[in-house]
Motif scaffolding. Structure first.
Motif, PDB file in Angstrom:
ATOM      1  N   GLN A  39       0.848  -1.391   0.269  1.00 16.77           N
ATOM      2  CA  GLN A  39       0.172  -0.305  -0.163  1.00 16.77           C
ATOM      3  C   GLN A  39       0.918   1.334   0.138  1.00 16.77           C
ATOM      4  O   GLN A  39       0.334   2.830  -1.114  1.00 16.77           O
ATOM      5  N   ALA A  40       1.806   0.903   1.118  1.00 14.31           N
ATOM      6  CA  ALA A  40       2.882   2.726   0.797  1.00 14.31           C
ATOM      7  C   ALA A  40       3.532   2.575  -0.360  1.00 14.31           C
ATOM      8  O   ALA A  40       3.593   3.929  -1.256  1.00 14.31           O
ATOM      9  N   TRP A  41       4.211   1.696  -1.032  1.00 15.42           N
ATOM     10  CA  TRP A  41       4.895   1.409  -2.287  1.00 15.42           C
ATOM     11  C   TRP A  41       4.311   2.189  -3.623  1.00 15.42           C
ATOM     12  O   TRP A  41       4.164   3.045  -3.895  1.00 15.42           O
ATOM     13  N   LEU A  42       2.318   2.165  -3.597  1.00 18.29           N
ATOM     14  CA  LEU A  42       1.365   2.406  -4.557  1.00 18.29           C
ATOM     15  C   LEU A  42       1.137   3.540  -4.302  1.00 18.29           C
ATOM     16  O   LEU A  42       1.283   4.526  -5.394  1.00 18.29           O
ATOM     17  N   GLU A  43       1.378   3.964  -2.895  1.00 19.54           N
ATOM     18  CA  GLU A  43       0.874   4.937  -2.632  1.00 19.54           C
ATOM     19  C   GLU A  43       2.201   6.465  -3.538  1.00 19.54           C
ATOM     20  O   GLU A  43       2.223   7.382  -3.983  1.00 19.54           O
ATOM     21  N   GLU A  44       3.593   5.635  -2.720  1.00 21.25           N
ATOM     22  CA  GLU A  44       4.518   6.570  -3.353  1.00 21.25           C
ATOM     23  C   GLU A  44       4.824   6.518  -5.618  1.00 21.25           C
ATOM     24  O   GLU A  44       5.286   7.857  -5.661  1.00 21.25           O
ATOM     25  N   GLN A  45       4.236   5.572  -5.911  1.00 16.89           N
ATOM     26  CA  GLN A  45       4.597   5.343  -7.135  1.00 16.89           C
ATOM     27  C   GLN A  45       3.541   6.580  -7.903  1.00 16.89           C
ATOM     28  O   GLN A  45       3.697   6.996  -8.730  1.00 16.89           O
ATOM     29  N   ILE A  46       2.082   6.394  -7.197  1.00 12.21           N
ATOM     30  CA  ILE A  46       0.995   7.136  -7.612  1.00 12.21           C
ATOM     31  C   ILE A  46       1.386   8.947  -7.547  1.00 12.21           C
ATOM     32  O   ILE A  46       1.702   9.221  -8.425  1.00 12.21           O
TER      33      ILE A  46
END
Length: 179
Positions: free
Chosen positions: A63-70
């Protein structure tokens, strides 16, 4: 992620939002299952807690990684997208099973296994797109998370197989403690 986002970054953000929505849901589902497992008096269920907690923590990392990518692509992590609304609708049935008050742990594991099947397919799609775009960095990041999801799925498959062996074949229930 730059090569993958080169042609249509808005559609990539939409796909990442789909994964993000599902990962957020997964964290919530694991939290519920973990709370019920912790309240159990069955030693085998308690023996699964560390593994299940590790899987929940990996979901939170995804979840945190996806937030960073977005955010890196200029997207808003709190915005809804077409695909995030779709996955939210699709996951409501699984959430309904897990959030019910009167559900057996066996059924919770089954519902989590269904969620992990969907989760695995989502990471598989992202990895396939990254490979097609020759984006090795994105491919590495996606396949890492896909492998983690595959571990979750395998563990839950083992768990469900053990329940089935117990109920159908009359074998002693021996739940997995280690992946």
């Amino acid at each position: 992620m730059k090569m993958l986002a080169a042609k249509n970054p808005e559609k990539l953000i939409d796909l990442l939002h789909e994964r993000l929505t599902f990962e957020r849901t997964s964290v919530k589902l694991y939290d519920r299952v973990l709370s019920l497992m912790a309240a159990s008096e069955e030693p085998q269920i308690l023996g699964m807690l560390d593994t299940m907690q590790a899987y929940r923590d990996e979901e939170a990392e995804h979840q945190a990684w996806l937030e960073e990518q977005i955010q890196a692509l200029g997207g808003d992590v709190n915005a809804e997208s077409e695909r995030s609304r779709l996955v939210a609708t699709e996951s409501r049935g699984i959430e309904e099973v897990i959030l019910r008050e009167d559900v057996a742990l066996q059924h919770l594991f089954h519902a989590l296994m269904a969620a992990e099947l969907v989760d695995n397919a989502g990471w598989d799609l992202l990895a396939a797109l990254a490979e097609e775009a020759d984006d090795d960095d994105a491919l590495d990041a996606f396949t890492l998370r896909q492998a983690e999801e595959e571990d979750h799925l395998d563990y839950l498959r083992q768990t469900m197989a053990r329940y089935a062996e117990n109920q159908v074949l009359g074998e002693r229930l021996q739940l997995p403690t280690e992946p």
